[in-house]
Motif scaffolding. Sequence first.
Motif, PDB file in Angstrom:
ATOM      1  N   ALA A   1       0.837  -1.210   0.000  1.00  0.00           N
ATOM      2  CA  ALA A   1       0.000   0.000   0.000  1.00  0.00           C
ATOM      3  C   ALA A   1       0.870   1.257   0.000  1.00  0.00           C
ATOM      4  O   ALA A   1       0.599   2.217  -0.733  1.00  0.00           O
TER       5      ALA A   1
ATOM      6  N   GLU B   1      10.203   3.945   6.065  1.00  0.00           N
ATOM      7  CA  GLU B   1       9.977   2.508   6.270  1.00  0.00           C
ATOM      8  C   GLU B   1      10.938   1.978   7.339  1.00  0.00           C
ATOM      9  O   GLU B   1      12.136   2.247   7.309  1.00  0.00           O
ATOM     10  N   ALA B   2      10.387   1.182   8.249  1.00  0.00           N
ATOM     11  CA  ALA B   2      11.185   0.646   9.350  1.00  0.00           C
ATOM     12  C   ALA B   2      12.213  -0.395   8.897  1.00  0.00           C
ATOM     13  O   ALA B   2      13.310  -0.491   9.448  1.00  0.00           O
TER      14      ALA B   2
ATOM     15  N   GLY C   1       7.100  -4.694   2.686  1.00  0.00           N
ATOM     16  CA  GLY C   1       6.313  -5.204   3.825  1.00  0.00           C
ATOM     17  C   GLY C   1       6.127  -6.707   3.743  1.00  0.00           C
ATOM     18  O   GLY C   1       7.062  -7.460   3.472  1.00  0.00           O
ATOM     19  N   MET C   2       4.892  -7.138   3.890  1.00  0.00           N
ATOM     20  CA  MET C   2       4.607  -8.582   3.857  1.00  0.00           C
ATOM     21  C   MET C   2       5.020  -9.191   2.509  1.00  0.00           C
ATOM     22  O   MET C   2       5.402 -10.354   2.432  1.00  0.00           O
TER      23      MET C   2
ATOM     24  N   ILE D   1       2.883 -15.765  -3.052  1.00  0.00           N
ATOM     25  CA  ILE D   1       2.201 -15.504  -4.333  1.00  0.00           C
ATOM     26  C   ILE D   1       1.248 -14.308  -4.209  1.00  0.00           C
ATOM     27  O   ILE D   1       0.813 -13.970  -3.118  1.00  0.00           O
TER      28      ILE D   1
ATOM     29  N   MET E   1      -2.397 -12.796  -4.815  1.00  0.00           N
ATOM     30  CA  MET E   1      -3.784 -13.178  -5.072  1.00  0.00           C
ATOM     31  C   MET E   1      -4.232 -12.416  -6.334  1.00  0.00           C
ATOM     32  O   MET E   1      -3.472 -11.624  -6.872  1.00  0.00           O
TER      33      MET E   1
ATOM     34  N   TRP F   1       8.487   5.170  12.493  1.00  0.00           N
ATOM     35  CA  TRP F   1       7.592   6.179  13.083  1.00  0.00           C
ATOM     36  C   TRP F   1       7.370   5.813  14.551  1.00  0.00           C
ATOM     37  O   TRP F   1       7.113   4.649  14.864  1.00  0.00           O
TER      38      TRP F   1
ATOM     39  N   GLY G   1       4.407 -13.012   9.459  1.00  0.00           N
ATOM     40  CA  GLY G   1       3.289 -12.683   8.563  1.00  0.00           C
ATOM     41  C   GLY G   1       2.022 -12.432   9.370  1.00  0.00           C
ATOM     42  O   GLY G   1       1.458 -13.346   9.969  1.00  0.00           O
ATOM     43  N   ILE G   2       1.569 -11.188   9.337  1.00  0.00           N
ATOM     44  CA  ILE G   2       0.373 -10.798  10.099  1.00  0.00           C
ATOM     45  C   ILE G   2      -0.798 -10.625   9.141  1.00  0.00           C
ATOM     46  O   ILE G   2      -0.761  -9.782   8.246  1.00  0.00           O
TER      47      ILE G   2
ATOM     48  N   ARG H   1      -4.208  -3.011   4.433  1.00  0.00           N
ATOM     49  CA  ARG H   1      -5.109  -3.930   5.123  1.00  0.00           C
ATOM     50  C   ARG H   1      -5.873  -3.280   6.277  1.00  0.00           C
ATOM     51  O   ARG H   1      -6.790  -3.882   6.825  1.00  0.00           O
TER      52      ARG H   1
ATOM     53  N   ARG I   1      -7.434  -7.326   2.027  1.00  0.00           N
ATOM     54  CA  ARG I   1      -6.104  -7.314   2.646  1.00  0.00           C
ATOM     55  C   ARG I   1      -5.007  -7.844   1.730  1.00  0.00           C
ATOM     56  O   ARG I   1      -3.834  -7.611   1.979  1.00  0.00           O
TER      57      ARG I   1
ATOM     58  N   ILE J   1      -2.447  -8.553  -1.522  1.00  0.00           N
ATOM     59  CA  ILE J   1      -1.533  -7.549  -2.082  1.00  0.00           C
ATOM     60  C   ILE J   1      -2.164  -6.693  -3.201  1.00  0.00           C
ATOM     61  O   ILE J   1      -2.093  -5.458  -3.126  1.00  0.00           O
TER      62      ILE J   1
HETATM   63  C1  LIG Z   1       1.193 -15.296   6.027  1.00  0.00           C
HETATM   64  C2  LIG Z   1       0.530 -14.410   5.026  1.00  0.00           C
HETATM   65  C3  LIG Z   1       0.253 -14.893   3.786  1.00  0.00           C
HETATM   66  C4  LIG Z   1      -0.322 -14.086   2.841  1.00  0.00           C
HETATM   67  N1  LIG Z   1      -0.548 -14.585   1.607  1.00  0.00           N
HETATM   68  C5  LIG Z   1      -0.905 -13.749   0.628  1.00  0.00           C
HETATM   69  C6  LIG Z   1      -0.930 -14.199  -0.698  1.00  0.00           C
HETATM   70  O1  LIG Z   1      -0.674 -15.368  -0.968  1.00  0.00           O
HETATM   71  N2  LIG Z   1      -1.232 -13.312  -1.677  1.00  0.00           N
HETATM   72  C7  LIG Z   1      -1.557 -12.014  -1.409  1.00  0.00           C
HETATM   73  O2  LIG Z   1      -1.817 -11.238  -2.345  1.00  0.00           O
HETATM   74  N3  LIG Z   1      -1.571 -11.554  -0.126  1.00  0.00           N
HETATM   75  C8  LIG Z   1      -1.232 -12.396   0.872  1.00  0.00           C
HETATM   76  N4  LIG Z   1      -1.181 -11.940   2.166  1.00  0.00           N
HETATM   77  C9  LIG Z   1      -1.681 -10.592   2.497  1.00  0.00           C
HETATM   78  C10 LIG Z   1      -0.723  -9.460   2.221  1.00  0.00           C
HETATM   79  O3  LIG Z   1       0.609  -9.879   2.138  1.00  0.00           O
HETATM   80  C11 LIG Z   1      -0.804  -8.334   3.270  1.00  0.00           C
HETATM   81  O4  LIG Z   1      -2.090  -8.194   3.785  1.00  0.00           O
HETATM   82  C12 LIG Z   1      -0.370  -7.040   2.610  1.00  0.00           C
HETATM   83  O5  LIG Z   1       1.009  -7.100   2.359  1.00  0.00           O
HETATM   84  C13 LIG Z   1      -0.675  -5.820   3.473  1.00  0.00           C
HETATM   85  O6  LIG Z   1      -0.089  -4.716   2.867  1.00  0.00           O
HETATM   86  P1  LIG Z   1       0.077  -3.348   3.671  1.00  0.00           P
HETATM   87  O7  LIG Z   1       0.858  -2.456   2.788  1.00  0.00           O
HETATM   88  O8  LIG Z   1      -1.232  -2.901   4.174  1.00  0.00           O
HETATM   89  O9  LIG Z   1       0.915  -3.759   4.975  1.00  0.00           O
HETATM   90  P2  LIG Z   1       2.316  -4.506   5.126  1.00  0.00           P
HETATM   91  O10 LIG Z   1       2.618  -5.387   3.985  1.00  0.00           O
HETATM   92  O11 LIG Z   1       2.273  -5.093   6.489  1.00  0.00           O
HETATM   93  O12 LIG Z   1       3.350  -3.306   5.114  1.00  0.00           O
HETATM   94  C14 LIG Z   1       3.421  -2.374   6.174  1.00  0.00           C
HETATM   95  C15 LIG Z   1       4.799  -1.738   6.131  1.00  0.00           C
HETATM   96  O13 LIG Z   1       4.836  -0.704   7.114  1.00  0.00           O
HETATM   97  C16 LIG Z   1       6.057  -0.795   7.822  1.00  0.00           C
HETATM   98  N5  LIG Z   1       5.847  -0.211   9.140  1.00  0.00           N
HETATM   99  C17 LIG Z   1       5.024  -0.661  10.116  1.00  0.00           C
HETATM  100  N6  LIG Z   1       5.117   0.141  11.200  1.00  0.00           N
HETATM  101  C18 LIG Z   1       6.002   1.109  10.877  1.00  0.00           C
HETATM  102  C19 LIG Z   1       6.521   2.222  11.583  1.00  0.00           C
HETATM  103  N7  LIG Z   1       6.150   2.480  12.835  1.00  0.00           N
HETATM  104  N8  LIG Z   1       7.434   3.017  10.974  1.00  0.00           N
HETATM  105  C20 LIG Z   1       7.841   2.760   9.686  1.00  0.00           C
HETATM  106  N9  LIG Z   1       7.390   1.705   8.983  1.00  0.00           N
HETATM  107  C21 LIG Z   1       6.468   0.898   9.566  1.00  0.00           C
HETATM  108  C22 LIG Z   1       6.363  -2.276   7.868  1.00  0.00           C
HETATM  109  O14 LIG Z   1       7.733  -2.520   8.101  1.00  0.00           O
HETATM  110  C23 LIG Z   1       5.908  -2.725   6.478  1.00  0.00           C
HETATM  111  O15 LIG Z   1       6.938  -2.621   5.521  1.00  0.00           O
HETATM  112  C24 LIG Z   1      -0.637 -12.748   3.148  1.00  0.00           C
HETATM  113  C25 LIG Z   1      -0.361 -12.245   4.417  1.00  0.00           C
HETATM  114  C26 LIG Z   1       0.222 -13.068   5.347  1.00  0.00           C
HETATM  115  C27 LIG Z   1       0.540 -12.512   6.668  1.00  0.00           C
END
Ligand SMILES: Cc1cc2nc3c(=O)[nH]c(=O)nc-3n(C[C@H](O)[C@H](O)[C@H](O)COP(=O)(O)OP(=O)(O)OC[C@H]3O[C@@H](n4cnc5c(N)ncnc54)[C@H](O)[C@@H]3O)c2cc1C
Length: 449
Positions: A26, A45-46, A52-53, A61, A63, A126, A298-299, A383, A396, A398
């Motif tokens: 995101a 970014e931390a 991230g995930m 993979i 979705m 942050w 992985g959250i 997410r 949630r 990617i």
């Molecule tokens: C085990 C697992 C399997 C999954 N399988 C799939 C799949 O097969 N296909 C699919 O499409 N999706 C899958 N997902 C879902 C998907 O990967 C995540 O929901 C998605 O990456 C969320 O994106 P996001 O950008 O919201 O958050 P995140 O990917 O969590 O990114 C958040 C970012 O913010 C950073 N951050 C957090 N706090 C701070 C702070 N205080 N200061 C600076 N940086 C910070 C983190 O380091 C991270 O880089 C899976 C998730 C998990 C956990």
Amino acid sequence: MNTLDFKRRIPVKYTPDLCVVGAGPAGVAAAVSAARTGARTLLLEAQSFPGGMSTAALVPIFMPFTDGHHFLAGGIGETIYRRLRQCCIDRYDFDCHEAIPAELLKLVYDQMIEEAGVQVLYRTEWIGCETHDGTITAAVFTSPGGLFAVEAPFFIDCTGDARLAFEAGAAVELGDDDGKLMPATLCSLWCGVDWQAFEESDARSHADPKLLELIHLAYSRGELSREDLHHTGIFRTTPETGAGNISHVFQVDPTDVESLTAGLIEARRTVVEYERFYRKYIAGFQSAEVASTGALLGIRESRRVAGEYQLNLEDYCNRASFFDEIGRYNFPVDIHPSDTGKETLEKHRRMFDRGSCGPGESYGIPYRSLLPKNTTNLLVAGRCISTDRSVMASIRVIPGCYITGMAAGTAAALCVKAKCTLRELKPITLRAKLREHGAYLPEQSEVKQ
Ligand SMILES: Cc1cc2nc3c(=O)[nH]c(=O)nc-3n(C[C@H](O)[C@H](O)[C@H](O)COP(=O)(O)OP(=O)(O)OC[C@H]3O[C@@H](n4cnc5c(N)ncnc54)[C@H](O)[C@@H]3O)c2cc1C
């Protein structure tokens, strides 16, 4: 608990038009879109790299990007997908399709961030905000060089945990009615696999009864400490490596560091159990080993922000359309059960299938679900946007995060240009710019419902 006042005089090091916190799917989409739309954008970014995930947690993979007819994650998502595939072909002569070679994805993100002119800072976390009447006036970060502040007219929370939104006073929800959360998974990187033997085997994922029998057998022999039948599987990501999304850790609260730490330790132990299990029972894995586990646990589920609109299951089932729609998505409601057992797995499957979108079908995502209530200059993407638990379990993934990230970044940049507030921005203006940048935004009459 004792408390103390923590005061420091720190430099205001950056004053961009827009500050994006978190460079997961995101955050990257938000920052790149904002910079392309003309905003001076700072992304913090931390971790040491973006993704991230999708990189740090080794999620194997993507979705779906499409509904079978339309590229739902058009624009940023489509560019990432196409570039990653091309990169994989150029580097390995291997088409990764929907698989994620994490090292290549980091490069694709780096390249897009640089090309767009985003200023990015890694190893920068942050830690707090100064807020006044729901307006974030400054955000405070810790970095290897010490603490500093960022002042900006707009902020986007892409932390996945709604950390800024929560601190700025937005209401949040976490888990189901009993506070139960989807389990976490520590994904893993595997090498030494005979992929041909594995691909021909009948025990690859929980869709294969043979694999469930083997898990049952290993559990009854004390080789696995839990009979976790919800086994997503291992996916080939490059010619020589694969990534595993296997086994769950239960009751991990991502907003509680003690719980996260315990989850990480348990998960690392479990990965070793599965390494033994695979080598012993699964075709193609006799000489395989786990080369690494994710840098992040992985959250799947964390805070959900209460926004101006809460996207809900009814909207999903009705394939809703909205006047302020910023994108459409279609992934099923994938709520991983919060405990093990055949019954919960069957319940999960029923929920997954219930009302799921067929070819050409999708549900709309309103701009209002990116706008946390009780804040003025903050958007959320990824997410933690404003949804009920069911829709979160769909959006949630990617490609869904690319869609909301792209919309949030574009919206903030348009507000910078127009010198208006996030709530004054006209949906028609936002939708026109998103379309110009490749978003899938059909006229409402064209949407199959
Ligand atoms: C085990 C697992 C399997 C999954 N399988 C799939 C799949 O097969 N296909 C699919 O499409 N999706 C899958 N997902 C879902 C998907 O990967 C995540 O929901 C998605 O990456 C969320 O994106 P996001 O950008 O919201 O958050 P995140 O990917 O969590 O990114 C958040 C970012 O913010 C950073 N951050 C957090 N706090 C701070 C702070 N205080 N200061 C600076 N940086 C910070 C983190 O380091 C991270 O880089 C899976 C998730 C998990 C956990």
